[in-house]
Write a protein that holds these residues in place. Sequence first.
Motif, PDB file in Angstrom:
ATOM      1  N   ARG A 188       0.832  -1.206   0.000  1.00 33.66           N
ATOM      2  CA  ARG A 188       0.000   0.000   0.000  1.00 33.66           C
ATOM      3  C   ARG A 188       0.866   1.255   0.000  1.00 33.66           C
ATOM      4  O   ARG A 188       1.859   1.337   0.731  1.00 33.66           O
ATOM      5  CB  ARG A 188      -0.912   0.031   1.236  1.00 33.66           C
ATOM      6  N   LYS A 197     -10.162  -7.362  -6.819  1.00 32.66           N
ATOM      7  CA  LYS A 197     -10.226  -5.890  -6.773  1.00 32.66           C
ATOM      8  C   LYS A 197     -11.651  -5.348  -6.621  1.00 32.66           C
ATOM      9  O   LYS A 197     -11.981  -4.301  -7.145  1.00 32.66           O
ATOM     10  CB  LYS A 197      -9.567  -5.271  -8.009  1.00 32.66           C
ATOM     11  N   PRO A 209     -10.579  -2.388  -1.732  1.00 34.81           N
ATOM     12  CA  PRO A 209      -9.154  -2.009  -1.741  1.00 34.81           C
ATOM     13  C   PRO A 209      -8.242  -2.800  -0.808  1.00 34.81           C
ATOM     14  O   PRO A 209      -7.039  -2.854  -1.047  1.00 34.81           O
ATOM     15  CB  PRO A 209      -9.182  -0.527  -1.340  1.00 34.81           C
ATOM     16  N   GLU A 226     -14.088   2.692  -6.125  1.00 37.80           N
ATOM     17  CA  GLU A 226     -12.696   3.131  -5.884  1.00 37.80           C
ATOM     18  C   GLU A 226     -11.714   1.997  -6.178  1.00 37.80           C
ATOM     19  O   GLU A 226     -10.688   2.189  -6.834  1.00 37.80           O
ATOM     20  CB  GLU A 226     -12.551   3.577  -4.421  1.00 37.80           C
ATOM     21  N   ALA A 227     -12.045   0.790  -5.697  1.00 39.67           N
ATOM     22  CA  ALA A 227     -11.146  -0.359  -5.865  1.00 39.67           C
ATOM     23  C   ALA A 227     -11.016  -0.751  -7.332  1.00 39.67           C
ATOM     24  O   ALA A 227      -9.916  -1.019  -7.828  1.00 39.67           O
ATOM     25  CB  ALA A 227     -11.655  -1.545  -5.050  1.00 39.67           C
ATOM     26  N   SER A 284      -8.839   1.616  -9.281  1.00 47.62           N
ATOM     27  CA  SER A 284      -7.455   1.726  -8.832  1.00 47.62           C
ATOM     28  C   SER A 284      -6.499   0.940  -9.722  1.00 47.62           C
ATOM     29  O   SER A 284      -6.796  -0.177 -10.163  1.00 47.62           O
ATOM     30  CB  SER A 284      -7.337   1.210  -7.388  1.00 47.62           C
ATOM     31  N   SER A 285      -5.334   1.522  -9.970  1.00 44.94           N
ATOM     32  CA  SER A 285      -4.298   0.819 -10.745  1.00 44.94           C
ATOM     33  C   SER A 285      -3.221   0.269  -9.813  1.00 44.94           C
ATOM     34  O   SER A 285      -2.140  -0.133 -10.244  1.00 44.94           O
ATOM     35  CB  SER A 285      -3.670   1.775 -11.760  1.00 44.94           C
ATOM     36  N   GLU A 286      -3.529   0.276  -8.518  1.00 47.18           N
ATOM     37  CA  GLU A 286      -2.564  -0.125  -7.499  1.00 47.18           C
ATOM     38  C   GLU A 286      -2.199  -1.608  -7.585  1.00 47.18           C
ATOM     39  O   GLU A 286      -1.080  -2.011  -7.302  1.00 47.18           O
ATOM     40  CB  GLU A 286      -3.162   0.171  -6.117  1.00 47.18           C
ATOM     41  N   ARG A 287      -3.175  -2.440  -7.981  1.00 45.14           N
ATOM     42  CA  ARG A 287      -2.949  -3.894  -8.035  1.00 45.14           C
ATOM     43  C   ARG A 287      -3.469  -4.464  -9.346  1.00 45.14           C
ATOM     44  O   ARG A 287      -4.378  -3.915  -9.957  1.00 45.14           O
ATOM     45  CB  ARG A 287      -3.705  -4.582  -6.880  1.00 45.14           C
TER      46      ARG A 287
END
Length: 206
Positions: free
Chosen positions: A22, A104, A107, A155-156, A159-162
Amino acid sequence: MTKRTSAKYKLDRRMGENIWGRPKSPVNRREYGPGQHGQRRKGKLSDFGIQLRAKQKLKGHYGDLTEKQFRRIYAEAERLRGDTGENLIGLLESRLDAIVYRAKFVPTIFAARQFVNHGHVTVNGKRVNIPSYRVKEGDVVQVREKSRQLAIVMEAVASSERDTPEYLDCDTSKLSATFVRKPALADVPYAVVMEPNLVVEFYAKN
């Protein structure tokens, strides 16, 4: 909320690693442990210490699993054919809350547990509110129609976080994920190195 939420980053700092990858993790700023003695020089860990740390890291990654729950999963992994460490990963990743997180829909793994608890998820069209529910190969996990506009979901998904792993066949438009197969350790997108072999050694000796 789950009992770990307020202190989840404390685990990151204790381990000195960003367990969930994170961007807000305090380890990104400082790697020493929490508290006034956190900056003391770390002594060399014993074999037991290394094994215990590996177990805490793996158990912590899956949210607020109790020691009793984790040990039960380990005992099941030990009974299965094949490598116990690989079996352990496969069983942990087939939990419903883990799949909701990997797909996903939410989050964090902590949010996944709560999301399932609150009845926002179906498995093969039937509502399931048990985070530890064991998803089988071919099962379809989906966010319920009336839950798809929740801010946490939107939001999840955005997201491009994962990235979603290959053992899930995800359809973002339908917010569904098919569990294709139980993954091996190498298939799971952990943010840090997990060592289930050390967890096996820990339980073999204790």
